[in-house]
Design a protein around this motif. Structure first.
Motif, mmCIF file in Angstrom:
data_model
loop_
_atom_site.group_PDB
_atom_site.id
_atom_site.type_symbol
_atom_site.label_atom_id
_atom_site.label_comp_id
_atom_site.label_asym_id
_atom_site.label_seq_id
_atom_site.Cartn_x
_atom_site.Cartn_y
_atom_site.Cartn_z
ATOM 1 N N LEU A 45 -34.127 28.697 -81.572
ATOM 2 C CA LEU A 45 -34.914 27.844 -81.023
ATOM 3 C C LEU A 45 -35.522 28.450 -79.740
ATOM 4 C CD1 LEU A 45 -36.637 25.258 -80.982
ATOM 5 C CD2 LEU A 45 -34.917 24.174 -79.841
ATOM 6 N N THR A 46 -34.635 28.912 -79.072
ATOM 7 C CA THR A 46 -34.917 29.518 -77.692
ATOM 8 C C THR A 46 -35.839 30.710 -78.010
ATOM 9 O OG1 THR A 46 -32.838 28.921 -76.796
ATOM 10 C CG2 THR A 46 -33.828 30.654 -75.648
ATOM 11 N N VAL A 47 -35.417 31.531 -78.806
ATOM 12 C CA VAL A 47 -36.297 32.702 -79.271
ATOM 13 C C VAL A 47 -37.649 32.342 -79.600
ATOM 14 C CG1 VAL A 47 -36.501 34.525 -80.648
ATOM 15 C CG2 VAL A 47 -34.639 34.175 -79.751
ATOM 16 N N CYS A 48 -37.864 31.206 -80.506
ATOM 17 C CA CYS A 48 -39.136 30.897 -81.076
ATOM 18 C C CYS A 48 -39.949 30.393 -79.889
ATOM 19 C CB CYS A 48 -38.985 29.476 -82.027
ATOM 20 S SG CYS A 48 -38.549 30.264 -83.691
ATOM 21 N N VAL A 49 -39.178 29.441 -78.895
ATOM 22 C CA VAL A 49 -40.088 28.759 -77.675
ATOM 23 C C VAL A 49 -40.629 30.167 -76.916
ATOM 24 C CG1 VAL A 49 -39.940 27.542 -75.814
ATOM 25 C CG2 VAL A 49 -39.088 26.617 -77.963
ATOM 26 N N ALA A 50 -39.529 31.103 -76.820
ATOM 27 C CA ALA A 50 -39.990 32.295 -75.828
ATOM 28 C C ALA A 50 -41.158 33.027 -76.414
ATOM 29 C CB ALA A 50 -38.883 33.045 -75.741
ATOM 30 N N LEU A 51 -41.103 33.292 -77.741
ATOM 31 C CA LEU A 51 -42.368 34.019 -78.145
ATOM 32 C C LEU A 51 -43.523 33.170 -78.143
ATOM 33 C CD1 LEU A 51 -40.463 35.902 -81.112
ATOM 34 C CD2 LEU A 51 -41.679 36.841 -79.377
ATOM 35 N N LEU A 52 -43.309 31.826 -78.504
ATOM 36 C CA LEU A 52 -44.407 30.652 -78.193
ATOM 37 C C LEU A 52 -45.112 31.219 -76.804
ATOM 38 C CD1 LEU A 52 -46.450 28.676 -79.211
ATOM 39 C CD2 LEU A 52 -44.883 27.237 -78.532
ATOM 40 N N ALA A 53 -44.465 31.056 -76.162
ATOM 41 C CA ALA A 53 -44.865 31.161 -74.499
ATOM 42 C C ALA A 53 -45.562 32.534 -74.434
ATOM 43 C CB ALA A 53 -43.532 30.949 -73.674
ATOM 44 N N VAL A 54 -45.065 33.610 -74.799
ATOM 45 C CA VAL A 54 -45.521 34.875 -74.746
ATOM 46 C C VAL A 54 -46.915 35.066 -75.426
ATOM 47 C CG1 VAL A 54 -45.161 37.495 -75.367
ATOM 48 C CG2 VAL A 54 -43.166 36.281 -74.449
ATOM 49 N N PHE A 55 -47.013 34.514 -76.416
ATOM 50 C CA PHE A 55 -48.359 34.646 -76.908
ATOM 51 C C PHE A 55 -49.439 33.561 -76.384
ATOM 52 C CE2 PHE A 55 -46.197 36.600 -80.601
ATOM 53 C CZ PHE A 55 -46.933 37.721 -80.711
ATOM 54 N N ALA A 56 -48.783 32.427 -75.974
ATOM 55 C CA ALA A 56 -49.891 31.493 -75.192
ATOM 56 C C ALA A 56 -50.480 32.276 -73.864
ATOM 57 C CB ALA A 56 -48.932 30.181 -74.649
#
Length: 96
Positions: A45-56
């Motif tokens: 979940l931490t990785v998914c949220v981090a990648l979501l933040a990067v792409f945002a």
């Protein structure tokens, strides 16, 4: 290449990559939602949220760059459609 054609090419590439970043945000948001439902607080979940933040962040950066270039999307589309209809009407046949 002229400066105008380079600007058009840059705008086209920025729009294309912005679409890619938007799709990646949707993918990672869905992945984060599914992961939070299955394993809340996990490393995945931490990785998914981090990648979501990067792409945002990348999406916002590209959107700001397009806004600074000052080329509105609707004006470009309207001009393209006007040019296409002008070209199609000049098919070599005289109007009756």
């Amino acid at each position: 290449m002229s400066e105008r054609s380079q600007l058009k090419r840059a705008v086209r590439q920025l729009r294309r990559i912005r679409s890619f970043y938007a799709a990646a945000m949707v993918l990672w948001a869905g992945s984060a939602a599914l992961t939070s439902w299955q394993a809340a607080g996990s490393r995945q979940l931490t990785v998914c949220v981090a990648l979501l933040a990067v792409f945002a962040a990348l999406f916002v950066t590209v959107s700001v760059a397009l806004r600074r270039l000052g080329v509105p999307a609707t004006a470009e589309r309207a001009r393209r459609h006007a040019t296409a209809s002008t070209v199609s009407n000049a098919g070599g046949h005289a109007a009756a």
